[in-house]
Motif scaffolding. Sequence first.
Motif, short mmCIF file in Angstrom:
data_model
loop_
_atom_site.label_atom_id
_atom_site.label_comp_id
_atom_site.label_asym_id
_atom_site.label_seq_id
_atom_site.Cartn_x
_atom_site.Cartn_y
_atom_site.Cartn_z
N ILE A 105 -78.39 -30.07 28.49
CA ILE A 105 -78.80 -29.73 29.85
C ILE A 105 -79.89 -30.69 30.33
O ILE A 105 -79.83 -31.20 31.46
CB ILE A 105 -79.29 -28.27 29.92
N VAL A 106 -80.87 -30.97 29.50
CA VAL A 106 -81.97 -31.87 29.89
C VAL A 106 -81.44 -33.28 30.13
O VAL A 106 -81.80 -33.93 31.13
CB VAL A 106 -83.08 -31.86 28.82
N VAL A 107 -80.55 -33.76 29.27
CA VAL A 107 -80.00 -35.10 29.44
C VAL A 107 -79.16 -35.18 30.71
O VAL A 107 -79.21 -36.19 31.44
CB VAL A 107 -79.18 -35.52 28.20
N MET A 108 -78.40 -34.15 31.02
CA MET A 108 -77.59 -34.17 32.24
C MET A 108 -78.47 -34.20 33.49
O MET A 108 -78.19 -34.95 34.43
CB MET A 108 -76.66 -32.95 32.29
N TYR A 109 -79.54 -33.40 33.51
CA TYR A 109 -80.46 -33.46 34.65
C TYR A 109 -81.13 -34.82 34.74
O TYR A 109 -81.35 -35.34 35.84
CB TYR A 109 -81.52 -32.36 34.57
N LEU A 110 -81.46 -35.42 33.60
CA LEU A 110 -82.06 -36.75 33.59
C LEU A 110 -81.11 -37.76 34.21
O LEU A 110 -81.50 -38.56 35.09
CB LEU A 110 -82.38 -37.15 32.15
#
Length: 77
Positions: free
Chosen positions: A18-23
């Motif tokens: 999730i964090v990588v996708m938002y990044l």
Amino acid sequence: MSGGMPPLRNRNLAAGFIVVMYLLIGALLAGLLVAGLSGNDVWAGVAALVGGVLGAVFGLWCLRRTPEDERAGDDAY
């Protein structure tokens, strides 16, 4: 297996995903916006970097706001 992608059933891997996708979304949107408005590659790179950082921070913030029972993995039941 009751659905879902097997690697994402682990809550730590799912949180990282999730964090990588938002990044990536933040970097893409900021880079495209600045490249379209200014046409300067340096500013587009800086905007992509800042957008990526802000996207990752937003992803972490969303994870922290999610109630604990929703964050629990399937192994908690």
